[in-house]
Design an enzyme around this catalytic site. Structure first.
Site, PDB file in Angstrom:
ATOM      1  N   ASN A   1       0.970  -1.078  -0.011  1.00  4.82           N
ATOM      2  CA  ASN A   1      -0.091  -0.084  -0.079  1.00  4.82           C
ATOM      3  C   ASN A   1       1.034   1.252   0.106  1.00  4.82           C
ATOM      4  OD1 ASN A   1      -1.289   2.160   2.201  1.00  4.82           O
ATOM      5  ND2 ASN A   1      -2.724   1.424   0.581  1.00  4.82           N
TER       6      ASN A   1
ATOM      7  N   GLU B   1      -0.943   1.470  -5.131  1.00  2.59           N
ATOM      8  CA  GLU B   1      -1.152   3.072  -5.600  1.00  2.59           C
ATOM      9  C   GLU B   1       0.135   3.193  -6.535  1.00  2.59           C
ATOM     10  OE1 GLU B   1      -3.630   2.526  -2.131  1.00  2.59           O
ATOM     11  OE2 GLU B   1      -1.656   1.766  -2.608  1.00  2.59           O
TER      12      GLU B   1
ATOM     13  N   ASP C   1      -4.368  19.887  10.501  1.00  4.07           N
ATOM     14  CA  ASP C   1      -5.016  19.111   9.414  1.00  4.07           C
ATOM     15  C   ASP C   1      -5.890  19.878   8.547  1.00  4.07           C
ATOM     16  OD1 ASP C   1      -5.519  16.668   7.778  1.00  4.07           O
ATOM     17  OD2 ASP C   1      -5.271  15.380   9.730  1.00  4.07           O
TER      18      ASP C   1
END
Length: 424
Positions: A134, A197, A243
C-alpha cells in the site's frame, strides 16, 4: 522523472534563498498558493525545496495530459481499476548518498503550535504479511535521529499495521519524499484494498520505476529522499498538527518507525513542502473523492454539469453538484449518491446548471432563492463521517449529514428564477 525535472518545466516560478526563519517557508507557501510556484534554494546541505506544485487544477491537468474535469476523472478512475506493472530499477544506489540522521533532512514547522518539524507529503509504502503493498500519504516527524512517529488513520496501511501487530511482527516501510506529482495523486487516492497505488501512478504516468529496499519495501525511483525502516509496536505522542480543516488535530499515541537507512539523491534532491490546509493539500486529498462523486451522481442523474468539493469545506467536507433535472427527485438522488461515494462528506448541495459550484456567492444565491426547506432539506442522522470534523460525535467520526436541494422546482414558472443580466 524526478521532482527536479518537473519543476524545470513549470512556468511562473519564483526562487528564494537563505536565510530562512522558522516559518518563512510556510508564509511563502500561503502567499503564493494559486499564484506562483516557490522554489527554496539551499534549504539544507544538498537540498532544494519546492511547494505548490499541485495547487491548481491547471497544473494537475497538465501533469495528467487532460483538458477537462471529465477527462481527468475518467483517467484517474480507470487507472485505479487497471494499474500498470512496475519496473524495477536495476542500478540506483550510486545515484544516492546515505545520511545518518533524520535531522539531516530539511523538515519545517508550518504553524506555531505544531510540536516539531514534519514531512507532510511523504508517500509511505507498507508491506503486508501476504505481500500486499500500500502507498499512501502520512505525516511523518522525527522523535530521534533514527526514530519517527507517523499518523495512521483507519485505512489500508492501518489495516496492514493492525494485522501485523496481532501477529507480533513489524511492517517494512519506505517513506519517499520529493516525488512526481502523479505519484502524490495516486497515493492520495483510495482504490480497493490490494491495488497498489504505485501501479496506479504507473498507469497515469505511462510507466514507473521503483527501487527495491533491503527490508522488502519499494519506493519510486528518483524520489529525492527514501527512508527505509519498520513500523514497530512502539507508540509515541503525535501532534499537535494542523490537518486539512485548518484546526489543530488532537494529540494521539501513534506508531513509531524505526529507521534503518536514509537515502538522498546526490544531484537534484528537491523536497516537497506541502502546506497543511492549503490549496495543494485540498486538491490532492479531495480530487479522487470528487471523481468518485462524479461517477456515482452520473448513475442517478445523467445530466451532471460540474462538481466541486469546496474551498470553504477544505476540499473534503462540503460538495456542490450542478445538474439539470429531468424529474423532481433527481437532485435528492444525486445528493444521496454523493454521500455514498464519499463517506466523509458532511454537507452536499445541489444547484441548477446555471450556478457555478466554484462561486460561493452564486451557490448561496441559489440556496436563498431556490431552496424550499420543507422539501429540499434533509438530514441523515447518526452515520459515519470524517474523523477530521471537530464536532463529530465520537473519534470514529459519527455525525449527522445535511443535504440541500437548491434547484428550481420544475412545477414553478421558470421566469421567476431567471437571473437578471445587463446587456452589452
Amino acid at each position: 522523472m524526478s521532482l527536479a525535472d518537473v519543476v524545470r518545466k513549470l512556468s511562473n516560478v519564483q526562487v528564494y534563498g537563505p536565510p530562512y526563519g522558522e516559518f518563512t517557508v510556510a508564509r511563502i507557501l500561503k502567499e503564493s498558493e494559486g499564484r506562483w510556484t516557490p522554489v527554496f534554494e539551499r534549504v539544507g546541505e544538498g537540498f532544494t525545496g519546492v511547494g505548490n506544485i499541485v495547487d491548481t487544477r491547471e497544473k494537475l491537468y497538465s501533469y495528467l495530459g487532460v483538458k477537462s474535469d471529465e477527462e481527468a476523472y475518467t483517467k484517474l478512475l480507470n487507472a485505479e481499476e487497471n494499474p500498470a506493472n512496475l519496473e524495477t530499477a536495476s542500478t540506483w544506489r550510486d545515484m544516492y548518498r546515505e545520511v545518518e540522521s533524520l535531522y539531516d533532512l530539511p523538515m519545517v514547522r508550518y504553524y506555531e503550535r505544531e510540536a516539531r518539524p514534519y514531512i507532510t507529503s511523504g508517500v509511505v509504502v507498507g508491506v503486508g504479511q501476504s505481500g500486499v503493498m500500500n502507498a499512501s500519504i502520512h505525516r511523518f516527524s522525527p522523535i530521534g535521529a533514527r526514530r519517527a512517529v507517523v499518523r495512521l488513520v483507519p485505512r489500508h496501511l492501518y489495516q496492514i499495521y493492525r494485522s501485523a501487530v496481532e501477529k507480533g511482527v513489524e511492517v517494512p516501510v519506505a517513506v519517499a519524499w520529493g516525488v512526481h506529482p502523479l505519484v502524490l495523486l495516486a497515493a492520495a487516492s483510495s482504490p480497493s484494498f490490494g491495488v497498489f497505488e504505485l501501479g496506479v501512478a504507473a498507469r497515469l504516468m505511462g510507466g514507473l520505476k521503483v527501487v527495491e529496499l533491503e527490508n522488502g519495501a519499494v519506493a519510486p525511483f528518483m524520489a529525492s529522499v527514501i527512508v527505509e525502516g519498520y513500523l514497530t509496536r512502539d507508540m509515541a505522542e503525535e501532534g499537535p498538527f494542523v490537518d486539512i480543516v485548518g484546526v489543530y488535530d488532537r494529540v494521539r499515541l501513534q506508531p513509531v518507525v524505526r529507521v534503518e537507512r536514509i537515502y538522498v539523491l546526490r544531484e537534484g534532491a528537491y523536497v516537497h513542502y506541502l502546506l497543511p490546509a492549503g490549496l495543494e493539500h485540498m486538491l490532492l486529498m479531495g480530487f479522487e473523492k470528487e471523481a468518485r462523486i462524479w461517477r456515482a451522481v452520473r448513475s442517478v442523474a445523467p445530466r451532471v454539469r460540474k462538481i466541486r468539493l469546496t474551498r470553504g469545506g477544505f476540499g473534503w467536507l462540503v460538495a456542490v453538484i450542478s445538474l439539470e433535472k429531468s424529474v423532481e427527485g433527481d437532485a435528492k438522488n444525486a445528493l444521496l449518491a454523493a454521500f455514498a461515494a464519499h463517506p466523509s462528506l458532511k454537507i452536499a448541495i445541489a444547484v441548477d446548471s446555471d450556478v457555478d459550484p466554484e462561486d460561493p456567492v452564486a451557490v448561496e444565491w441559489a440556496v436563498a432563492t431556490r431552496l424550499r426547506a420543507d422539501r429540499g432539506l434533509f438530514v441523515v442522522p447518526y452515520v459515519r463521517g470524517s474523523t477530521l470534523d471537530p464536532v463529530a460525535l465520537n473519534e470514529e467520526g459519527l455525525t449527522h449529514k445535511v443535504g440541500i436541494d437548491a434547484t428550481r422546482p420544475l412545477d414553478a414558472d421558470p421566469s421567476l428564477f431567471e437571473r437578471a443580466r445587463i446587456p452589452g
